[in-house]
Design a protein around this motif. Structure first.
Motif, short mmCIF file in Angstrom:
data_model
loop_
_atom_site.label_atom_id
_atom_site.label_comp_id
_atom_site.label_asym_id
_atom_site.label_seq_id
_atom_site.Cartn_x
_atom_site.Cartn_y
_atom_site.Cartn_z
N THR A 89 15.47 0.77 17.25
CA THR A 89 15.48 0.08 15.95
C THR A 89 14.96 0.99 14.86
O THR A 89 15.51 1.06 13.75
CB THR A 89 14.65 -1.20 16.03
N ARG A 90 13.89 1.70 15.14
CA ARG A 90 13.33 2.61 14.14
C ARG A 90 14.31 3.74 13.84
O ARG A 90 14.46 4.17 12.69
CB ARG A 90 11.98 3.14 14.61
N THR A 98 0.81 -1.22 0.00
CA THR A 98 0.00 0.00 0.00
C THR A 98 0.84 1.27 0.00
O THR A 98 0.29 2.36 -0.13
CB THR A 98 -0.93 0.03 1.22
N ARG A 99 2.16 1.14 0.11
CA ARG A 99 3.01 2.34 0.07
C ARG A 99 3.14 2.83 -1.37
O ARG A 99 3.24 2.02 -2.30
CB ARG A 99 4.41 2.05 0.63
N PRO A 100 3.16 4.14 -1.60
CA PRO A 100 3.37 4.63 -2.97
C PRO A 100 4.80 4.35 -3.43
O PRO A 100 5.75 4.52 -2.67
CB PRO A 100 3.12 6.15 -2.85
N GLY A 101 4.93 3.89 -4.66
CA GLY A 101 6.25 3.57 -5.17
C GLY A 101 6.75 2.26 -4.62
O GLY A 101 6.03 1.47 -4.00
N ARG A 102 8.04 2.01 -4.84
CA ARG A 102 8.65 0.77 -4.38
C ARG A 102 8.94 0.86 -2.89
O ARG A 102 9.60 1.80 -2.43
CB ARG A 102 9.94 0.50 -5.16
N ALA A 103 8.45 -0.13 -2.15
CA ALA A 103 8.59 -0.09 -0.69
C ALA A 103 10.02 -0.43 -0.30
O ALA A 103 10.55 -1.49 -0.66
CB ALA A 103 7.62 -1.07 -0.05
N ASP A 104 10.68 0.48 0.42
CA ASP A 104 12.00 0.22 0.96
C ASP A 104 11.82 -0.42 2.33
O ASP A 104 11.17 0.16 3.21
CB ASP A 104 12.77 1.54 1.08
N PRO A 105 12.34 -1.63 2.56
CA PRO A 105 12.15 -2.28 3.86
C PRO A 105 12.58 -1.40 5.03
O PRO A 105 11.93 -1.41 6.09
CB PRO A 105 13.03 -3.54 3.74
N LEU A 106 13.67 -0.65 4.87
CA LEU A 106 14.11 0.21 5.97
C LEU A 106 13.10 1.31 6.26
O LEU A 106 12.92 1.72 7.41
CB LEU A 106 15.47 0.81 5.65
N GLU A 107 12.44 1.82 5.23
CA GLU A 107 11.41 2.84 5.46
C GLU A 107 10.23 2.26 6.23
O GLU A 107 9.65 2.93 7.08
CB GLU A 107 10.95 3.41 4.12
N ILE A 108 9.87 1.02 5.92
CA ILE A 108 8.77 0.38 6.67
C ILE A 108 9.17 0.23 8.13
O ILE A 108 8.38 0.51 9.05
CB ILE A 108 8.43 -0.98 6.05
#
Length: 672
Positions: free
Chosen positions: A280-281, A75-85
């Motif tokens: 962690t975040r 559901t994220r716009p564009g390609r989801a970066d795991p670190l951003e999640i």
């Protein structure tokens, strides 16, 4: 997002807290796995910071079992970066790992995984076009339950422990404002889930098929409903308190074993503290920032190296192609090109560096960067980006990279403008010299014409008197010596008349008088006149004349005069024992005549004045050198060209090319 982190439900009904829920939490296990994978991919040097997603492949299996993670990715716009999640998504609280809510969360998780695995098996059996999409829809079919568990796990545990479906429905309507299936549909639509997930969220329990027509893909929804029935036959059924014995059907036994293998750990982690979550975040945010700085640094290094490699003599076309290749090295760029907007260069084709599989003209550029100078936009950079890449502009706008490109393009444009101006000056100077030479030649011919006209007027009458008196005296002369002297007077007077006539021809030649003729016949007649003279001088005169019955519209007198001049010039340049070769051919609408001799040749100093009047390379007393200038004037009047080649001591060759025209429909004269 507000997520319940205690054992007791907060005040108010879950309905109010669901309004502020923007996504599901992720498992602490998922966040830890991503950070650990990224850390293992780094060697400790800033230049070795991995690109987004690098190193996460090893943790992929665990991430695909986390509903919150799968939802965030899709559901994220564009390609989801795991670190951003990881950086932006809260964790499921550690309090869910122990206590009365633990069993409810664990059962919900295993039930969802069972549906997802059953969807994969059914998709393989039916040959579904996108099995992974079916798996995602199976994992998130209970998205409404997951949302309620996120905001109020105690309420969800009470709901799950209630075996009476009618009581469950009354709880849903009283505390959620709608039933669980409709809640799932609303959340799936609000969060931008795939249409199949939206349909699965509220139609997965439609066992009677009464709402099948409302589904976008009824056949695929039927597979999800079948997978739900499989999961309901496992110990993790959500519509009963649980099953004490394992199913006996082989495929269900395999499903149970696979779920137990993949979900052996607890869904929530008891040792996940709020402090670890924050650290962690923050660690993920720092990794993202370091990666962005590393990419920006690489971009800046590329333009620094490109500037260092820039050569003062590099052409604009070469720079354009090189600039496109430099931009294509950006990880977000598929293709790039530089298009010049200089009005003085409107037809310049931009060099394009294309990425694999991308047809640049098929769609507009994703980002166009104007390159301005003091006088306006000189060029623009056109970039084609991946549809899911949006951070390039933000990353570069925080630096001075674009300003560097503008300055560089301005310098290239200024250099190109100076080069064009220099070339314009050179062309103007050359044209001016050519024009001046033409004016000088024209002035010489005008002066020669005036001289010839005046001399002809003043000298022709005395010459006529001299010739007349000499002829009378010659008729009466009895003395041989006197007769010989009178003949010399007559010959020189006639020679003087021919000189005046030739001068008038060079200065003001007569207009051509074209008529129908055959050039081959004209040339043969001219050659016949020189055969005796050539034989007497010991010179071999050969010819190759291409015969043609097709008549041509041209001036035969001028052509014969031209051939006469070239053949006579060859005879005068040749010595005894030499050879003269005359060739004539017709090629398309063009007549070609070549006269080659084996004389002494023409030196470079003589060649510069070969067609100038009064210049003659022979010794004095053998002519004024007006033959070749006359020939050049005749060829020019006919619209043709006269060229020559020579080697000293090896002879010379003169080549004539004359355009041919077809006779008019009604010839005005007979063939000559």
């Amino acid at each position: 997002m507000r997520v319940h982190s205690g054992r007791k439900s907060p005040g108010g009904k879950p309905h109010s807290r669901l309004q502020g829920l923007c996504h599901l939490p992720v498992r602490p296990h998922s966040a830890r796995a991503v950070v650990a994978a990224v850390a293992s991919a780094c060697s400790g040097e800033p230049s070795d910071v991995p690109a987004p997603g690098v190193g996460v492949g090893a943790a992929r299996g665990g991430l695909d079992l986390d509903p919150g993670w799968v939802l965030a990715e899709r559901t994220r716009p564009g390609r989801a970066d795991p670190l951003e999640i990881v950086a932006e998504t809260a964790w499921w609280p550690a309090t869910l790992a122990t206590g009365p809510c633990t069993e409810a969360i664990q059962r919900l998780w295993r039930h969802s995984v069972a549906v997802a695995l059953a969807c994969r098996s059914l998709a393989r059996e039916k040959g579904d076009r996108d099995p992974d999409q079916l798996v995602r829809a199976g994992l998130l079919h209970g998205i409404g339950r997951w949302a309620v568990a996120a905001v109020d796990p105690d309420w969800f545990a009470r709901w799950l422990n209630e075996n009476d479906r009618a009581v469950r429905r009354r709880l849903e309507l009283a505390d959620l404002g709608t039933d669980m299936a409709d809640l799932g549909r609303r959340l799936a639509e609000r969060w931008g889930c795939e249409p199949l997930i939206v349909d699965a969220a509220w139609l997965h329990d439609d066992s009677a098929g009464a709402l099948a027509s409302a589904a976008r893909e009824p056949e695929r929804l039927a597979l999800i409903q079948e997978a739900v029935r499989w999961a309901e036959s496992t110990p993790w059924s959500l519509n009963a308190a649980g099953r004490e014995s394992l199913p006996t059907e082989p495929r269900l036994r395999i499903l149970v074993a696979e779920v137990q293998s993949k979900c052996a750990s607890m869904f929530a982690t008891a040792d996940a503290s709020p402090h670890e979550e924050r650290m962690t975040r923050e660690n993920a945010r720092l990794h993202l920032r370091l990666a962005a700085l590393s990419r920006t640094n690489a971009t800046q290094e590329r333009i620094i190296h490109a500037l260092a490699d820039d050569l003062p003599h590099e052409s604009t076309e070469s720079w354009t192609a090189r600039a496109g290749m430099i931009w294509c090295e950006e990880p977000e760029v598929n293709a790039a090109r530089v298009v010049w907007r200089d009005p003085e260069w409107p037809e310049a084709e931009p060099a394009t560096a294309e990425g694999d599989g991308l047809d640049v003209p098929s769609r507009p550029a994703s980002w166009t960067i104007p390159l301005e100078s003091r006088t306006g936009v000189v060029a623009e950079i056109q970039l084609w980006l991946d549809p899911d890449q949006t951070e390039l502009r933000g990353r570069l706008e925080r630096t001075r990279v674009i300003e560097a490109w503008r300055s560089w393009a301005t310098r290239i444009a200024d250099r190109d403008m100076l080069e064009r101006r220099l070339q314009a000056v050179v062309r103007g100077s050359r044209q001016s010299a050519e024009d001046e030479e033409e004016r000088t030649r024209s002035a010489k011919l005008d002066a020669l014409a005036e001289f010839a006209a005046g001399a002809g007027h003043e000298l022709n009458n005395p010459l006529a008197v001299i010739v007349g008196r000499a002829q009378l005296l010659l008729a009466k002369a009895a003395d041989p010596a006197t007769a010989r002297s009178l003949r010399i007077i007559l010959s020189q007077a006639q020679r003087t008349h021919r000189i005046l006539r030739d001068l008038m021809f060079v200065a003001r030649p007569p207009e051509p008088r074209p008529r129908a003729c055959r050039p081959a016949d004209v040339l043969r007649a001219c050659l016949a006149e020189f055969e005796a003279e050539a034989e007497s001088r010991g010179i071999r005169l050969t010819s190759e004349v291409e015969a043609s019955d097709q008549p041509t519209w041209m001036d035969p007198d001028a052509f014969r005069h031209l051939a006469d001049i070239l053949i006579r010039n060859a005879l005068q340049a040749s010595v005894g024992g030499g050879k003269i070769q005359v060739r004539s051919s017709r090629q398309g609408q063009e007549l070609r005549l070549s006269v080659a001799d084996g004389g002494k040749g023409v030196s470079s100093s003589e060649g510069a004045h070969l067609f100038d009047p009064f210049f003659c390379g022979r010794q004095a007393g053998r002519g004024l050198g007006l033959g070749l200038p006359r020939a050049a004037r005749m060829v020019a009047l006919a619209g043709g060209s006269l060229t020559w080649s020579s080697a000293v001591g090896q002879g010379s060759a003169f080549n004539v090319q004359l355009p041919l025209q077809r006779p008019p429909d009604e010839p005005t004269s007979a063939l000559i």
